[in-house]
Design a protein around this motif. Structure first.
Motif, PDB file in Angstrom:
ATOM      1  N   VAL A  13      48.675 -77.752  11.833  1.00 35.72           N
ATOM      2  CA  VAL A  13      47.925 -77.731  10.578  1.00 35.72           C
ATOM      3  C   VAL A  13      48.228 -76.380   9.940  1.00 35.72           C
ATOM      4  N   LEU A  14      49.372 -76.310   9.281  1.00 33.14           N
ATOM      5  CA  LEU A  14      49.825 -75.075   8.646  1.00 33.14           C
ATOM      6  C   LEU A  14      50.043 -75.317   7.165  1.00 33.14           C
ATOM      7  N   GLU A  15      49.804 -74.313   6.373  1.00 32.70           N
ATOM      8  CA  GLU A  15      50.077 -74.394   4.943  1.00 32.70           C
ATOM      9  C   GLU A  15      51.471 -73.828   4.678  1.00 32.70           C
ATOM     10  N   GLY A  16      52.170 -74.445   3.757  1.00 32.55           N
ATOM     11  CA  GLY A  16      53.519 -73.997   3.451  1.00 32.55           C
ATOM     12  C   GLY A  16      53.877 -74.188   1.995  1.00 32.55           C
ATOM     13  N   TRP A  17      55.107 -73.837   1.696  1.00 31.69           N
ATOM     14  CA  TRP A  17      55.674 -73.958   0.353  1.00 31.69           C
ATOM     15  C   TRP A  17      57.059 -74.556   0.445  1.00 31.69           C
ATOM     16  N   ILE A  18      57.354 -75.458  -0.458  1.00 26.44           N
ATOM     17  CA  ILE A  18      58.709 -75.972  -0.627  1.00 26.44           C
ATOM     18  C   ILE A  18      59.299 -75.202  -1.797  1.00 26.44           C
ATOM     19  N   SER A  37      64.079 -79.686  15.179  1.00 25.38           N
ATOM     20  CA  SER A  37      65.042 -80.277  14.250  1.00 25.38           C
ATOM     21  C   SER A  37      64.448 -80.730  12.916  1.00 25.38           C
ATOM     22  N   GLY A  38      63.107 -80.803  12.808  1.00 24.86           N
ATOM     23  CA  GLY A  38      62.556 -81.301  11.554  1.00 24.86           C
ATOM     24  C   GLY A  38      61.065 -81.116  11.433  1.00 24.86           C
ATOM     25  N   VAL A  39      60.528 -81.713  10.365  1.00 27.36           N
ATOM     26  CA  VAL A  39      59.146 -81.478  10.001  1.00 27.36           C
ATOM     27  C   VAL A  39      58.606 -82.653   9.208  1.00 27.36           C
ATOM     28  N   ARG A  40      57.291 -82.878   9.302  1.00 22.80           N
ATOM     29  CA  ARG A  40      56.624 -83.843   8.414  1.00 22.80           C
ATOM     30  C   ARG A  40      55.629 -83.064   7.579  1.00 22.80           C
ATOM     31  N   LEU A  41      55.750 -83.230   6.275  1.00 21.47           N
ATOM     32  CA  LEU A  41      54.926 -82.512   5.309  1.00 21.47           C
ATOM     33  C   LEU A  41      54.023 -83.476   4.559  1.00 21.47           C
ATOM     34  N   VAL A  42      52.905 -82.962   4.075  1.00 24.25           N
ATOM     35  CA  VAL A  42      52.030 -83.715   3.182  1.00 24.25           C
ATOM     36  C   VAL A  42      51.902 -82.913   1.903  1.00 24.25           C
ATOM     37  N   ILE A  43      52.086 -83.603   0.783  1.00 21.61           N
ATOM     38  CA  ILE A  43      51.960 -82.977  -0.530  1.00 21.61           C
ATOM     39  C   ILE A  43      50.897 -83.739  -1.303  1.00 21.61           C
ATOM     40  N   PRO A  44      49.809 -83.056  -1.669  1.00 23.61           N
ATOM     41  CA  PRO A  44      48.766 -83.747  -2.446  1.00 23.61           C
ATOM     42  C   PRO A  44      49.259 -84.036  -3.862  1.00 23.61           C
ATOM     43  N   GLY A  45      48.987 -85.233  -4.339  1.00 26.75           N
ATOM     44  CA  GLY A  45      49.430 -85.597  -5.685  1.00 26.75           C
ATOM     45  C   GLY A  45      50.919 -85.876  -5.709  1.00 26.75           C
ATOM     46  N   SER A  46      51.433 -86.129  -6.882  1.00 22.22           N
ATOM     47  CA  SER A  46      52.867 -86.420  -6.999  1.00 22.22           C
ATOM     48  C   SER A  46      53.646 -85.118  -7.149  1.00 22.22           C
ATOM     49  N   ALA A  47      54.854 -85.137  -6.613  1.00 20.34           N
ATOM     50  CA  ALA A  47      55.709 -83.953  -6.680  1.00 20.34           C
ATOM     51  C   ALA A  47      57.163 -84.388  -6.725  1.00 20.34           C
ATOM     52  N   ASP A  48      57.957 -83.627  -7.409  1.00 16.57           N
ATOM     53  CA  ASP A  48      59.393 -83.867  -7.488  1.00 16.57           C
ATOM     54  C   ASP A  48      60.067 -82.979  -6.440  1.00 16.57           C
ATOM     55  N   VAL A  49      60.106 -83.470  -5.195  1.00 17.60           N
ATOM     56  CA  VAL A  49      60.653 -82.690  -4.090  1.00 17.60           C
ATOM     57  C   VAL A  49      62.177 -82.773  -4.139  1.00 17.60           C
ATOM     58  N   PRO A  50      62.858 -81.627  -4.139  1.00 20.07           N
ATOM     59  CA  PRO A  50      64.324 -81.646  -4.177  1.00 20.07           C
ATOM     60  C   PRO A  50      64.910 -82.177  -2.872  1.00 20.07           C
ATOM     61  N   LEU A  51      66.122 -82.669  -2.926  1.00 20.80           N
ATOM     62  CA  LEU A  51      66.797 -83.197  -1.742  1.00 20.80           C
ATOM     63  C   LEU A  51      67.010 -82.093  -0.702  1.00 20.80           C
ATOM     64  N   GLU A  52      67.371 -80.899  -1.156  1.00 24.47           N
ATOM     65  CA  GLU A  52      67.532 -79.753  -0.266  1.00 24.47           C
ATOM     66  C   GLU A  52      66.605 -78.655  -0.741  1.00 24.47           C
ATOM     67  N   PHE A  53      65.914 -78.014   0.201  1.00 22.05           N
ATOM     68  CA  PHE A  53      64.928 -77.010  -0.180  1.00 22.05           C
ATOM     69  C   PHE A  53      64.725 -76.003   0.946  1.00 22.05           C
ATOM     70  N   GLU A  54      64.056 -74.900   0.596  1.00 20.97           N
ATOM     71  CA  GLU A  54      63.641 -73.930   1.601  1.00 20.97           C
ATOM     72  C   GLU A  54      62.169 -74.157   1.894  1.00 20.97           C
ATOM     73  N   LEU A  55      61.845 -74.361   3.164  1.00 24.82           N
ATOM     74  CA  LEU A  55      60.461 -74.496   3.584  1.00 24.82           C
ATOM     75  C   LEU A  55      59.983 -73.139   4.067  1.00 24.82           C
ATOM     76  N   GLN A  56      58.887 -72.680   3.499  1.00 28.70           N
ATOM     77  CA  GLN A  56      58.295 -71.409   3.904  1.00 28.70           C
ATOM     78  C   GLN A  56      56.928 -71.683   4.510  1.00 28.70           C
ATOM     79  N   ILE A  57      56.658 -71.086   5.659  1.00 34.17           N
ATOM     80  CA  ILE A  57      55.363 -71.209   6.325  1.00 34.17           C
ATOM     81  C   ILE A  57      54.852 -69.789   6.555  1.00 34.17           C
ATOM     82  N   PRO A  58      54.096 -69.241   5.598  1.00 33.64           N
ATOM     83  CA  PRO A  58      53.688 -67.836   5.668  1.00 33.64           C
ATOM     84  C   PRO A  58      52.894 -67.465   6.921  1.00 33.64           C
TER      85      PRO A  58
END
Length: 82
Positions: A13-18, A37-58
């Motif tokens: 249960v971590l907060e992050g940024w795409i 090797s990977g991650v499952r994210l939840v984004i509240p509401g609709s979002a235009d998530v890019p195909l490739e991105f940097e995931l940051q977990i402060p």
């Protein structure tokens, strides 16, 4: 049903940024499952998530490049690329 993942996943249960380097935008997300090797994210509401991105977990002081693999519109599965 047999497990298809190559690495064990851990519930988190971590907060992050795409981060989208092309648009210079950030999308807030929650990190629910994490593996080497990977991650499952939840984004509240609709979002235009890019195909490739940097995931940051402060809180974990972590960042990684990832590729979007699947989504159901709320949950997003991504594979780490580097």
């Amino acid at each position: 049903m047999p497990e298809r993942r190559s690495d064990e996943r851990f519930a988190t249960v971590l907060e992050g940024w795409i981060g989208d380097p092309e648009r210079k935008t950030r999308i807030e997300c929650s990190v629910l499952d994490l593996s080497l090797s990977g991650v499952r994210l939840v984004i509240p509401g609709s979002a235009d998530v890019p195909l490739e991105f940097e995931l940051q977990i402060p809180d974990a002081r972590a960042a990684a490049m990832a590729r979007l693999i699947w989504t159901d519109g709320i949950h997003y599965g991504a594979q780490f690329t580097g």
